[in-house]
Design a protein around this motif. Structure first.
Motif, PDB file in Angstrom:
ATOM      1  N   LEU A   6       0.825  -1.198   0.000  1.00 41.06           N
ATOM      2  CA  LEU A   6       0.000   0.000   0.000  1.00 41.06           C
ATOM      3  C   LEU A   6       0.863   1.254   0.000  1.00 41.06           C
ATOM      4  CD1 LEU A   6      -2.774   1.250   0.039  1.00 41.06           C
ATOM      5  CD2 LEU A   6      -2.809   1.038   2.535  1.00 41.06           C
ATOM      6  N   ASN A   7       1.965   1.214   0.744  1.00 42.20           N
ATOM      7  CA  ASN A   7       2.885   2.348   0.755  1.00 42.20           C
ATOM      8  C   ASN A   7       3.432   2.622  -0.646  1.00 42.20           C
ATOM      9  OD1 ASN A   7       2.509   2.578   3.493  1.00 42.20           O
ATOM     10  ND2 ASN A   7       4.459   1.645   4.060  1.00 42.20           N
ATOM     11  N   TRP A   8       3.813   1.555  -1.345  1.00 37.40           N
ATOM     12  CA  TRP A   8       4.357   1.704  -2.697  1.00 37.40           C
ATOM     13  C   TRP A   8       3.284   2.162  -3.672  1.00 37.40           C
ATOM     14  CZ3 TRP A   8       9.123   2.309  -4.183  1.00 37.40           C
ATOM     15  CH2 TRP A   8      10.163   1.799  -3.407  1.00 37.40           C
ATOM     16  N   LEU A   9       2.051   1.745  -3.449  1.00 38.08           N
ATOM     17  CA  LEU A   9       0.944   2.192  -4.305  1.00 38.08           C
ATOM     18  C   LEU A   9       0.725   3.692  -4.148  1.00 38.08           C
ATOM     19  CD1 LEU A   9      -1.416   1.648  -6.220  1.00 38.08           C
ATOM     20  CD2 LEU A   9      -2.831   1.082  -4.220  1.00 38.08           C
ATOM     21  N   ILE A  10       0.713   4.175  -2.905  1.00 37.98           N
ATOM     22  CA  ILE A  10       0.561   5.608  -2.648  1.00 37.98           C
ATOM     23  C   ILE A  10       1.741   6.370  -3.244  1.00 37.98           C
ATOM     24  CG2 ILE A  10       0.412   7.391  -0.865  1.00 37.98           C
ATOM     25  CD1 ILE A  10      -0.872   5.274   0.957  1.00 37.98           C
ATOM     26  N   PHE A  11       2.938   5.822  -3.048  1.00 36.70           N
ATOM     27  CA  PHE A  11       4.159   6.420  -3.598  1.00 36.70           C
ATOM     28  C   PHE A  11       4.041   6.575  -5.112  1.00 36.70           C
ATOM     29  CE2 PHE A  11       8.424   6.316  -5.333  1.00 36.70           C
ATOM     30  CZ  PHE A  11       9.198   7.033  -4.430  1.00 36.70           C
ATOM     31  N   SER A  12       3.594   5.523  -5.798  1.00 35.94           N
ATOM     32  CA  SER A  12       3.476   5.531  -7.260  1.00 35.94           C
ATOM     33  C   SER A  12       2.427   6.529  -7.731  1.00 35.94           C
ATOM     34  CB  SER A  12       3.129   4.124  -7.769  1.00 35.94           C
ATOM     35  OG  SER A  12       4.118   3.191  -7.387  1.00 35.94           O
ATOM     36  N   LEU A  13       1.306   6.598  -7.014  1.00 42.13           N
ATOM     37  CA  LEU A  13       0.254   7.550  -7.367  1.00 42.13           C
ATOM     38  C   LEU A  13       0.753   8.993  -7.240  1.00 42.13           C
ATOM     39  CD1 LEU A  13      -2.962   6.007  -5.743  1.00 42.13           C
ATOM     40  CD2 LEU A  13      -2.560   6.417  -8.182  1.00 42.13           C
ATOM     41  N   LEU A  14       1.506   9.259  -6.199  1.00 42.94           N
ATOM     42  CA  LEU A  14       2.053  10.598  -6.008  1.00 42.94           C
ATOM     43  C   LEU A  14       3.050  10.943  -7.113  1.00 42.94           C
ATOM     44  CD1 LEU A  14       2.542  10.707  -2.129  1.00 42.94           C
ATOM     45  CD2 LEU A  14       1.108  12.237  -3.486  1.00 42.94           C
ATOM     46  N   CYS A  15       3.868   9.973  -7.491  1.00 45.54           N
ATOM     47  CA  CYS A  15       4.814  10.195  -8.597  1.00 45.54           C
ATOM     48  C   CYS A  15       4.061  10.548  -9.877  1.00 45.54           C
ATOM     49  CB  CYS A  15       5.669   8.951  -8.828  1.00 45.54           C
ATOM     50  SG  CYS A  15       6.849   8.598  -7.514  1.00 45.54           S
ATOM     51  N   LEU A  16       2.982   9.809 -10.140  1.00 44.93           N
ATOM     52  CA  LEU A  16       2.184  10.049 -11.345  1.00 44.93           C
ATOM     53  C   LEU A  16       1.532  11.424 -11.314  1.00 44.93           C
ATOM     54  CD1 LEU A  16       0.914   9.025 -13.970  1.00 44.93           C
ATOM     55  CD2 LEU A  16      -0.928   8.016 -12.602  1.00 44.93           C
ATOM     56  N   ILE A  17       0.940  11.770 -10.177  1.00 42.32           N
ATOM     57  CA  ILE A  17       0.235  13.057 -10.064  1.00 42.32           C
ATOM     58  C   ILE A  17       1.206  14.223 -10.139  1.00 42.32           C
ATOM     59  CG2 ILE A  17      -1.142  14.516  -8.542  1.00 42.32           C
ATOM     60  CD1 ILE A  17      -2.418  11.935  -7.443  1.00 42.32           C
ATOM     61  N   TRP A  18       2.248  14.196  -9.300  1.00 39.37           N
ATOM     62  CA  TRP A  18       3.182  15.321  -9.282  1.00 39.37           C
ATOM     63  C   TRP A  18       4.053  15.362 -10.526  1.00 39.37           C
ATOM     64  CZ3 TRP A  18       4.279  14.694  -3.378  1.00 39.37           C
ATOM     65  CH2 TRP A  18       3.391  15.515  -2.674  1.00 39.37           C
ATOM     66  N   GLY A  19       4.326  14.206 -11.107  1.00 44.46           N
ATOM     67  CA  GLY A  19       5.096  14.185 -12.345  1.00 44.46           C
ATOM     68  C   GLY A  19       4.351  14.818 -13.502  1.00 44.46           C
ATOM     69  N   SER A  20       3.022  14.788 -13.434  1.00 42.61           N
ATOM     70  CA  SER A  20       2.189  15.395 -14.483  1.00 42.61           C
ATOM     71  C   SER A  20       1.885  16.859 -14.195  1.00 42.61           C
ATOM     72  CB  SER A  20       0.865  14.625 -14.610  1.00 42.61           C
ATOM     73  OG  SER A  20       1.094  13.258 -14.874  1.00 42.61           O
ATOM     74  N   SER A  21       2.218  17.320 -13.002  1.00 39.10           N
ATOM     75  CA  SER A  21       1.857  18.682 -12.598  1.00 39.10           C
ATOM     76  C   SER A  21       2.578  19.749 -13.420  1.00 39.10           C
ATOM     77  CB  SER A  21       2.175  18.894 -11.113  1.00 39.10           C
ATOM     78  OG  SER A  21       1.311  18.117 -10.313  1.00 39.10           O
ATOM     79  N   PHE A  22       3.822  19.442 -13.845  1.00 39.96           N
ATOM     80  CA  PHE A  22       4.591  20.443 -14.576  1.00 39.96           C
ATOM     81  C   PHE A  22       3.939  20.772 -15.919  1.00 39.96           C
ATOM     82  CE2 PHE A  22       7.676  18.593 -11.641  1.00 39.96           C
ATOM     83  CZ  PHE A  22       8.239  19.730 -11.088  1.00 39.96           C
ATOM     84  N   ILE A  23       3.315  19.767 -16.542  1.00 36.29           N
ATOM     85  CA  ILE A  23       2.610  19.997 -17.807  1.00 36.29           C
ATOM     86  C   ILE A  23       1.428  20.926 -17.578  1.00 36.29           C
ATOM     87  CG2 ILE A  23       1.241  18.875 -19.616  1.00 36.29           C
ATOM     88  CD1 ILE A  23       2.954  16.389 -19.194  1.00 36.29           C
ATOM     89  N   LEU A  24       0.672  20.678 -16.528  1.00 37.20           N
ATOM     90  CA  LEU A  24      -0.483  21.526 -16.211  1.00 37.20           C
ATOM     91  C   LEU A  24      -0.038  22.934 -15.819  1.00 37.20           C
ATOM     92  CD1 LEU A  24      -2.542  18.915 -14.157  1.00 37.20           C
ATOM     93  CD2 LEU A  24      -3.133  19.829 -16.411  1.00 37.20           C
ATOM     94  N   MET A  25       1.086  23.027 -15.120  1.00 33.74           N
ATOM     95  CA  MET A  25       1.603  24.328 -14.716  1.00 33.74           C
ATOM     96  C   MET A  25       1.948  25.176 -15.941  1.00 33.74           C
ATOM     97  SD  MET A  25       4.683  25.054 -11.966  1.00 33.74           S
ATOM     98  CE  MET A  25       4.209  23.600 -11.022  1.00 33.74           C
ATOM     99  N   LYS A  26       2.593  24.553 -16.914  1.00 28.61           N
ATOM    100  CA  LYS A  26       2.942  25.270 -18.139  1.00 28.61           C
ATOM    101  C   LYS A  26       1.696  25.637 -18.931  1.00 28.61           C
ATOM    102  CE  LYS A  26       7.647  23.576 -18.813  1.00 28.61           C
ATOM    103  NZ  LYS A  26       8.573  22.859 -19.727  1.00 28.61           N
ATOM    104  N   GLY A  27       0.708  24.727 -18.919  1.00 24.74           N
ATOM    105  CA  GLY A  27      -0.546  25.022 -19.598  1.00 24.74           C
ATOM    106  C   GLY A  27      -1.256  26.206 -18.967  1.00 24.74           C
ATOM    107  N   GLY A  28      -1.193  26.294 -17.647  1.00 28.16           N
ATOM    108  CA  GLY A  28      -1.824  27.409 -16.954  1.00 28.16           C
ATOM    109  C   GLY A  28      -1.140  28.722 -17.264  1.00 28.16           C
ATOM    110  N   MET A  29       0.194  28.696 -17.364  1.00 25.34           N
ATOM    111  CA  MET A  29       0.933  29.932 -17.606  1.00 25.34           C
ATOM    112  C   MET A  29       1.022  30.293 -19.080  1.00 25.34           C
ATOM    113  SD  MET A  29       3.938  30.074 -14.708  1.00 25.34           S
ATOM    114  CE  MET A  29       4.680  28.470 -15.041  1.00 25.34           C
ATOM    115  N   ASN A  30       0.233  29.635 -19.896  1.00 26.40           N
ATOM    116  CA  ASN A  30       0.174  29.985 -21.312  1.00 26.40           C
ATOM    117  C   ASN A  30      -0.293  31.422 -21.505  1.00 26.40           C
ATOM    118  OD1 ASN A  30       0.281  29.525 -24.135  1.00 26.40           O
ATOM    119  ND2 ASN A  30      -1.903  29.079 -24.163  1.00 26.40           N
TER     120      ASN A  30
END
Length: 288
Positions: A6-30
């Motif tokens: 379960l710890n590794w599952l939460i870890f992986s989900l956080l990696c996926l979410i935060w790893g995708s955040s930079f794309i959304l951040m750039k999209g917002g600052m368009n």
């Protein structure tokens, strides 16, 4: 074993979410300013968590409320603005390397102020993982140092992360993760709304497609990259400890590579080797 999975599952989900955040951040600052993107991000998170705030206020002891609010400031509010401002001048490669200093700041602030006990193997794992991440980013990007001073903003954000992680691990063990996040972000609604107003957001042509898309990207960033991710992160800190939770920053390159493959980019042997080094570091840091 089930707890570890379960710890590794939460870890992986956080990696996926935060790893995708930079794309959304750039999209917002368009078309929006970094201050507007960061404000919308925090406001969106606060609105999503608003229904849980009343229960949080009842369940969180008065002497703990100040710590919870401080956690919101150090773990989300200040970093949101610092990262957005920094991303206007430095490339994501340099930001990724600087962000990966979080586990080291967890150790430094933890030993200095929170009586954190660090095993030799954990320290080795963190250093190995950081080396692997630095090599991975350096191999795949031409890092520009033209605006290196802006990287200090990312460095300050990671310092805040380090303090916050230790604070959660030491002072919030008896508080539910959802309650911590909801109280922290609801408190931030007012200052972020004021910032949004004075940056002229409401005077913009918000019905135009470009502004709708940027606002939507910022809101999605807040809902998933801040609200959902914060609840998961608080949960992981309390379940697996400060050091393991902080190493989520080492998982971001895996997500970036995944986005690259999806976009048709080629992955070379050097990148695969560096990812292997990062995994070894994470394994060592989490080894009992």
């Amino acid at each position: 074993m089930q707890k570890q999975l379960l710890n590794w599952l939460i870890f992986s989900l956080l990696c996926l979410i935060w790893g995708s955040s930079f794309i959304l951040m750039k999209g917002g600052m368009n078309v929006l300013s970094p201050y507007q993107v960061a404000s919308i991000r925090i406001i969106s998170a606060g609105l999503v968590l608003l229904p849980f705030a009343a229960k949080a206020m009842r369940n969180i002891a008065k002497e703990k409320r100040g710590v919870v609010v401080l956690s919101g400031l150090l773990g989300s509010f200040f970093p949101a603005y610092l990262f957005c401002i920094a991303e206007t001048k430095i490339d994501s490669a340099l930001a990724g390397i600087m962000n990966a200093l979080t586990p080291l700041f967890v150790i430094i602030t933890g030993i200095s102020f929170f009586q954190l006990q660090v095993k030799k193997l954990q320290l080795i794992g963190i250093i190995v993982g950081f080396i692997g991440l630095s090599l991975l980013v350096a191999a795949g990007s031409n890092i520009s140092l033209e605006y290196f001073s802006y990287s200090l903003l990312v460095l300050l954000a990671t310092l805040f992360y380090g303090i916050n992680v230790n604070m959660v691990g030491k002072h919030m063990q008896g508080i539910g993760s959802l309650e911590i996040a909801s109280m922290a972000f609801v408190f931030l609604l007012i200052p972020c709304s004021i910032i949004l107003y004075f940056t002229g957001y409401f005077a913009l042509p918000l019905t135009e497609d470009a502004y709708l898309l940027s606002t939507g990207a910022s809101a999605i960033l807040g809902i998933f990259g801040t609200a959902v991710a914060s609840v998961l992160f608080y949960m992981l800190v309390k379940r697996a400890g400060a050091l393991f939770a902080s190493m989520v920053t080492y998982g971001i390159p895996f997500v970036a590579i995944g986005w690259g493959i999806w976009g048709g980019e080629q992955v070379n042997l050097i990148q695969v080797t560096c990812c292997g080094i990062i995994l070894v570091g994470v394994y060592l840091a989490n080894k009992k």
